[in-house]
Design an enzyme around this catalytic site. Sequence first.
Site, PDB file in Angstrom:
ATOM      1  CE  LYS A 173      79.184  22.763  24.955  1.00 18.68           C
ATOM      2  NZ  LYS A 173      77.885  23.001  25.577  1.00 18.68           N
ATOM      3  CD  GLU A 248      78.226  23.443   8.627  1.00 21.45           C
ATOM      4  OE1 GLU A 248      77.487  24.342   8.198  1.00 21.45           O
ATOM      5  OE2 GLU A 248      78.857  22.674   7.884  1.00 21.45           O
ATOM      6  CB  CYS A 282      71.767  28.180  10.674  1.00 21.41           C
ATOM      7  SG  CYS A 282      71.467  26.578   9.931  1.00 21.41           S
ATOM      8  CD  GLU A 383      72.373  33.710  12.922  1.00 23.12           C
ATOM      9  OE1 GLU A 383      73.208  33.732  13.833  1.00 23.12           O
ATOM     10  OE2 GLU A 383      72.141  32.695  12.236  1.00 23.12           O
TER      11      GLU A 383
END
Length: 489
Positions: A173, A248, A282, A383
């Site tokens: 997906k 992750e 990331c 973040e």
Amino acid sequence: MKYMYINGAWVNAASEKVRDIINPFNQEVIAQVAEGDAEDAKFAIAAAREAFDNGEWSDTPGAERGQKVFRIAELIERDKEELAELETLDTGKTLEESRADMEDIAGVFRYFAGLADKDGGEVIESPIPDSQSKVVREPVGVCGQITPWNYPLLQAAWKIAPALAAGNTIVLKPSEITPLTTLKVTELMEETGFPKGVVNLVMGPGATVGNELAESHDVDLISFTGGIETGKRIMQTASGNVKNIALELGGKNPNIVFADADFETAVDQALNAVFFHAGQVCSAGARLILEDSIHDRFVEELKKRAERIKLGNGFDEDTQSGPLISAEHREKVENYVEIGKEEGAKLLVGGARPENPELQDGFFYLPTIFTECTTDMRIVQEEVFGPVLTIERFQTEEESVKLANDSIYGLAGAVFTKDIDKAERIAGKLRMGTVWINDFHPYFAQAPWGGYKQSGIGRELGKPGLEEYTETKHIFRNVNPEPIHWFKA
Ligand code: NAD
């Protein structure tokens, strides 16, 4: 119109819904794709379940599975320019970056192809007389694989290649915003030729398709790359059948620079660490932690260079950075910049959309730097996932480590210094899955990738990246079977 791939056939969404895919540089519609939901995910999971249980793929010898995975790498090499262009259209990143991604991606498939027949199991010493013991690794089963929009095909490759090499069946997906290269590689996997149901692709939202993959009791492993909040939700949902889980998640990665570092290298790398791909990485080095004695000179140089970063169309050769992925994401970045200002961080440069008339249709945001930051600020801790750098200061080695580790995240970090003993000491103390010394960003198929703390669970790439897709089985054999008379006959 692009369809989904379920049980060896290209199919429309059961609901017949369609989604427009937008170029973030100019908001033009670049493609229309079928928009699946939970029902489509159920079909795909059933196909993957049947394909796994019939054993055609999972029982295929490792060498043969490796050849198929290697063939995918060859097809990616063949079509790499088309793939790179699609990635740039879909994400806005520069063509140079997309081309480099495609080289990496082909390398990931080649690496896992090579590992497919390398683990023949292990005979272990049994403490029981007249017995033999061996440990073998087997595929986990049906794997749900959910990917984000920032490195659409790269993140997918890190999942697809080891899963297939280990003999699993997959339901992919991709992010609903950037499915185009995953679609194209699904075509290449069809061309490679896998048994029906081994590879399935369902496009659509996380809340329906992704949720079904996390929830279904017919899925044995869920591998997810994305944001921390989504990761937590998936973890809860996946607990229904105690699935294997690989996460992750995000990062807020510190970059420690000592006064004895090579100045030019450290400035250059600090810029690249955070502003590469507009900070939508990331492992972006979004927290610069500078030794006090070089702070002012370093900051002045960073400012000059950040102002010169050329934003533009990813297809133009002189573009150094593209737009953010969406209007919604740019608003999130803008909101964080406001938070930073309110918290008392000092805005050094950026903090606005560019004024260049040619960039008004894209989701651009200027490279932004805050100084005078402290670890208690949200702008330092959370973040942002955009072109926003925060700068903190330190005086001692201990302090640099303490600042760097003061985070819920633990994905990656770097230290710049000419004192290699100091660098090694610090690398040993940073609570992160990857530490770079005098560099930032290198990753490759051979080395494991993943996070400590809330940056994730498990590892992708390297040998652990294959092990993630296997179960370990111990087989014990009595070579002299006779009654043990525990109970009387
Ligand atoms: P996101 O969490 O919003 O979405 C990621 C994927 O999850 C998408 O495919 C989305 O549709 C799906 N999803 C959303 N809600 C879901 C749900 N309830 N159940 C199942 N699936 C769901 O993340 P994003 O905005 O696409 O990506 C950015 C994030 O990804 C950042 O936090 C970044 O740090 C992280 N990321 C991490 C790595 C890494 O290697 N650690 C790599 C790339 C990106």
